[in-house]
Design an enzyme around this catalytic site. Structure first.
Site, short mmCIF file in Angstrom:
data_model
loop_
_atom_site.label_atom_id
_atom_site.label_comp_id
_atom_site.label_asym_id
_atom_site.label_seq_id
_atom_site.Cartn_x
_atom_site.Cartn_y
_atom_site.Cartn_z
N ASP A 37 0.85 -1.19 0.00
CA ASP A 37 0.00 0.00 0.00
C ASP A 37 0.88 1.25 0.00
OD1 ASP A 37 -3.23 0.49 0.93
OD2 ASP A 37 -1.84 2.19 1.12
N HIS A 110 -10.13 -5.09 -3.51
CA HIS A 110 -8.80 -5.31 -2.92
C HIS A 110 -8.95 -5.74 -1.48
CE1 HIS A 110 -9.91 -1.06 -2.53
NE2 HIS A 110 -9.26 -1.06 -1.37
N HIS A 112 -7.03 -5.78 2.04
CA HIS A 112 -5.92 -5.22 2.80
C HIS A 112 -5.39 -6.29 3.75
CE1 HIS A 112 -6.80 -0.78 2.28
NE2 HIS A 112 -7.98 -1.27 1.97
#
Ligand code: 5GP
Ligand code: ZN
Length: 123
Positions: A37, A110, A112
């Site tokens: 990220d 997505h 995380h």
């Protein structure tokens, strides 16, 4: 009304998957990409995405079960390989923000994976 193809043409994570925008990749196969990220919440913070443009969990169908299963089974392995410490004293958080109320900012599905020693910046 815009099509999925139009959405994908403007999608930042599609561009990362296609190599048009750089990212610090940590995993890649024919259908999944993992990358760090850009604004990490914690010592370890990476994202796993399907390369195919799926906007969010809201569009997942039974046909995606194998893909989602692969992503979820990759997550713990990649977490340990990228600096998370073992369960139960270590561990990590797996988050999938979905839609505006879910806090989703990038409209390409997505996952995380957030971990490493605390304190974290958020969470
Ligand atoms: P969301 O809020 O949609 O669940 O999370 C989107 C995440 O994508 C955020 O944590 C944000 O920092 C990350 N992000 C947004 N743009 C980029 C980018 O261009 N590259 C990378 N590596 N991460 C990004
Ligand atoms: Zn996309």
């Amino acid at each position: 009304m815009s099509s999925d193809r139009d959405a994908a043409a403007h999608c930042i994570f599609c561009k990362i998957a296609e190599g048009e925008i750089p990212a610090k990749k940590l995993y890649e196969d024919e259908e999944i990409l993992g990358f760090h990220d850009i604004a990490p919440w914690a010592p370890v913070h990476f994202l796993l995405i399907p390369k195919r443009h799926i906007p969010s969990m809201a569009q997942i169908t039974p046909a995606d079960a194998a893909l989602m299963g692969r992503i979820m089974t990759l997550a713990p392995k990649l977490a340990l390989e990228n600096g998370c410490q073992p369960y139960p004293d270590g561990g990590y958080r797996i988050v999938i923000n979905t839609g505006k109320h879910g806090g989703q900012e990038v409209e390409h599905l997505h996952i995380h994976v957030i971990g490493g020693p605390r304190p974290w910046k958020h969470g």
